[in-house]
Write a protein that holds these residues in place. Structure first.
Motif, PDB file in Angstrom:
ATOM      1  N   GLN A 117      -0.882   4.205   0.811  1.00 16.67           N
ATOM      2  CA  GLN A 117      -0.268   3.681   2.027  1.00 16.67           C
ATOM      3  C   GLN A 117       1.178   3.285   1.767  1.00 16.67           C
ATOM      4  O   GLN A 117       1.545   2.871   0.670  1.00 16.67           O
ATOM      5  CB  GLN A 117      -1.048   2.470   2.544  1.00 16.67           C
ATOM      6  N   GLN A 118       1.990   3.391   2.806  1.00 19.40           N
ATOM      7  CA  GLN A 118       3.404   3.018   2.743  1.00 19.40           C
ATOM      8  C   GLN A 118       3.566   1.783   3.624  1.00 19.40           C
ATOM      9  O   GLN A 118       3.268   1.826   4.821  1.00 19.40           O
ATOM     10  CB  GLN A 118       4.277   4.169   3.241  1.00 19.40           C
ATOM     11  N   ILE A 119       4.042   0.670   3.040  1.00 20.39           N
ATOM     12  CA  ILE A 119       4.048  -0.606   3.753  1.00 20.39           C
ATOM     13  C   ILE A 119       5.421  -1.252   3.667  1.00 20.39           C
ATOM     14  O   ILE A 119       6.045  -1.262   2.604  1.00 20.39           O
ATOM     15  CB  ILE A 119       2.997  -1.581   3.163  1.00 20.39           C
ATOM     16  N   ALA A 120       5.865  -1.813   4.786  1.00 21.64           N
ATOM     17  CA  ALA A 120       7.089  -2.616   4.829  1.00 21.64           C
ATOM     18  C   ALA A 120       6.785  -3.916   5.545  1.00 21.64           C
ATOM     19  O   ALA A 120       5.950  -3.960   6.454  1.00 21.64           O
ATOM     20  CB  ALA A 120       8.213  -1.876   5.542  1.00 21.64           C
ATOM     21  N   VAL A 121       7.457  -4.983   5.139  1.00 19.82           N
ATOM     22  CA  VAL A 121       7.354  -6.261   5.846  1.00 19.82           C
ATOM     23  C   VAL A 121       8.761  -6.694   6.229  1.00 19.82           C
ATOM     24  O   VAL A 121       9.668  -6.708   5.402  1.00 19.82           O
ATOM     25  CB  VAL A 121       6.647  -7.336   4.992  1.00 19.82           C
ATOM     26  N   ILE A 122       8.934  -7.005   7.511  1.00 20.87           N
ATOM     27  CA  ILE A 122      10.216  -7.490   8.003  1.00 20.87           C
ATOM     28  C   ILE A 122      10.196  -9.007   7.925  1.00 20.87           C
ATOM     29  O   ILE A 122       9.389  -9.664   8.583  1.00 20.87           O
ATOM     30  CB  ILE A 122      10.466  -7.021   9.449  1.00 20.87           C
ATOM     31  N   GLN A 123      11.049  -9.553   7.103  1.00 22.34           N
ATOM     32  CA  GLN A 123      11.038 -10.986   6.841  1.00 22.34           C
ATOM     33  C   GLN A 123      11.570 -11.768   8.038  1.00 22.34           C
ATOM     34  O   GLN A 123      12.514 -11.335   8.709  1.00 22.34           O
ATOM     35  CB  GLN A 123      11.881 -11.305   5.605  1.00 22.34           C
ATOM     36  N   ARG A 124      10.968 -12.936   8.281  1.00 18.89           N
ATOM     37  CA  ARG A 124      11.520 -13.881   9.248  1.00 18.89           C
ATOM     38  C   ARG A 124      12.001 -15.147   8.553  1.00 18.89           C
ATOM     39  O   ARG A 124      12.477 -16.068   9.207  1.00 18.89           O
ATOM     40  CB  ARG A 124      10.514 -14.199  10.349  1.00 18.89           C
ATOM     41  N   ARG A 125      11.831 -15.190   7.211  1.00 17.08           N
ATOM     42  CA  ARG A 125      12.365 -16.263   6.379  1.00 17.08           C
ATOM     43  C   ARG A 125      13.121 -15.631   5.224  1.00 17.08           C
ATOM     44  O   ARG A 125      12.803 -14.525   4.795  1.00 17.08           O
ATOM     45  CB  ARG A 125      11.226 -17.151   5.869  1.00 17.08           C
ATOM     46  N   GLU A 126      14.117 -16.331   4.714  1.00 25.47           N
ATOM     47  CA  GLU A 126      14.944 -15.766   3.646  1.00 25.47           C
ATOM     48  C   GLU A 126      14.109 -15.426   2.420  1.00 25.47           C
ATOM     49  O   GLU A 126      14.381 -14.437   1.732  1.00 25.47           O
ATOM     50  CB  GLU A 126      16.064 -16.743   3.260  1.00 25.47           C
ATOM     51  N   LEU A 127      13.103 -16.231   2.126  1.00 24.84           N
ATOM     52  CA  LEU A 127      12.181 -15.947   1.034  1.00 24.84           C
ATOM     53  C   LEU A 127      10.780 -15.815   1.604  1.00 24.84           C
ATOM     54  O   LEU A 127      10.345 -16.662   2.399  1.00 24.84           O
ATOM     55  CB  LEU A 127      12.209 -17.065  -0.013  1.00 24.84           C
ATOM     56  N   LEU A 128      10.072 -14.775   1.218  1.00 26.05           N
ATOM     57  CA  LEU A 128       8.689 -14.648   1.633  1.00 26.05           C
ATOM     58  C   LEU A 128       7.863 -15.783   1.053  1.00 26.05           C
ATOM     59  O   LEU A 128       8.075 -16.183  -0.104  1.00 26.05           O
ATOM     60  CB  LEU A 128       8.104 -13.316   1.152  1.00 26.05           C
TER      61      LEU A 128
END
Length: 376
Positions: free
Chosen positions: A257-268
């Motif tokens: 699988q190919q996965i991306a996460v778009i951050q809403r905080r500077e650090l996950l």
């Protein structure tokens, strides 16, 4: 560094009493199951980001709310948030395969006296794994006539990572989905949570852009846990808005699988960052396209609302192979962005930037100290 996991050995059954004692801080205190001599029973401790226990040197047995006669497995702590149920409530359930089939699963809570109804996610998550044992959430001191304990093999004790033994057990329990076809693309959105929660501004705009690139917009809050697992297992390409959905995905992610996460905080958050890469597969692409972050007048940092640099976001998704071109990739207008930023506010409220928020939090602490002084 890899976590070291204990041997998966079940202890018991024994008689014992679940007792909570003094709280040392907001998140630490005394808790455990003790034998009749007052000695702690092995593997009745708790380690989580919300509450970590230590055994009392002199547990007090004088008030016991009830006695449970039937055999029980101590499964740790029940927490009210969906994501923390996934990372705190599953790590000892493997032991059910080694003990009586009618054993009751028991959890304790952070604060005795809390209503069990506040922990509504626990039962549906466990039932989705095909486990039909009775479940009790214990909100008062409890005596057990026959209690089993077992070590965590997964969870917040290990930064939301798990042993190979745990994942082998979990894979046997997960629902077996049918394939949803080739090249399935899923954008897992937080839009269904509501504007009062931590979010991106203009996530609806992002959803429209990704739809044009072949993504289905999926709001997990509107679906059963079983459906969430099925969709996460069968999609070939997934883009997540940063949130608790990643805890569910990480349990069932598939190689390839190919996965991306778009951050809403500077650090996950550390639990997300570690868990989402714990199973086999290519590293998750972390996309930081944050221009700035604002907060409503609420104490928790996780309620922040991020403004995204859509040009940077598109460029990073293109470079990662998640979209094929930037044709038609646009940014929302300043007026639309401003309206989205304040969408969750109540009348009379405003959003705070980082400096305003520091002053707001200092004022909250000052008010809390004043109230405490008056109470004393």
């Amino acid at each position: 560094m890899s976590a070291k996991y204990p041997e998966p050995e079940v202890s018991g059954p024994r008689t014992g009493t679940l007792i909570k004692g003094a709280m040392y801080t907001r998140d630490t205190g005394e808790c455990g199951i003790y034998d009749d001599a007052g000695l702690p029973i092995q593997n009745s401790d708790i380690v989580s980001v919300s509450f970590t226990s230590s055994y009392a040197k002199e547990p007090i047995f004088d008030v016991v709310a009830k006695t449970i006669e039937e055999p029980c497995l101590f499964a740790g702590i029940a927490l009210p948030q969906f994501g923390h149920v996934l990372t705190s409530a599953l790590g000892r359930l493997w032991a059910l395969e080694e003990i009586d089939s009618n054993t009751t699963i028991v959890f304790t809570v952070k604060h005795f006296g809390t209503a069990a109804s506040k922990h509504a996610f626990v039962t549906p998550v466990i039932r989705t794994l095909g486990i039909q044992n009775p479940i009790q959430i214990l909100t008062h001191p409890t005596r057990f006539q026959s209690i089993y304990t077992a070590p965590d093999e997964f969870g917040e004790r290990y930064g939301a990572r798990g042993s190979d033994f745990f994942y082998a057990w979990l894979d046997r329990r997960l629902p077996k989905p049918e394939s949803s076809g080739k090249n399935t693309k899923l954008f897992v959105s937080r839009e269904g949570i509501g504007a009062r929660s931590g979010r991106f501004a203009c996530e609806d705009h992002l959803a429209r852009l990704l739809k044009e690139h072949g993504y289905e917009v999926y709001c997990p809050e509107k679906q059963s846990f079983a459906d969430q697992l099925r969709r996460y297992q069968t999609a070939e390409r997934l883009i997540f808005s940063e949130g608790s959905a990643l805890h569910a995905f990480a349990l069932c992610r598939q190689p390839g699988q190919q996965i991306a996460v778009i951050q809403r905080r500077e650090l996950l958050p550390e639990l997300i960052a570690q868990q989402m890469n714990d199973r086999k597969g290519a590293p998750v692409l972390e996309v930081n396209a944050i221009k700035s972050v604002y907060w409503p007048p609420i104490r928790g940092d996780h309620y922040g609302v991020s403004l995204l640099d859509f040009e940077s976001l598109g460029t990073q998704l293109l470079a990662g192979g998640f979209i094929s071109s930037l044709a038609g990739w646009t940014s929302p207008s300043p007026s639309v962005e401003a309206a989205s930023l304040i969408a969750g506010l109540k009348p009379g409220e405003r959003m705070y930037d980082a400096e305003d928020r520091k002053r707001y939090l200092r004022n909250l602490r000052r008010q809390r100290r004043t109230r405490a002084a008056k109470d004393n």
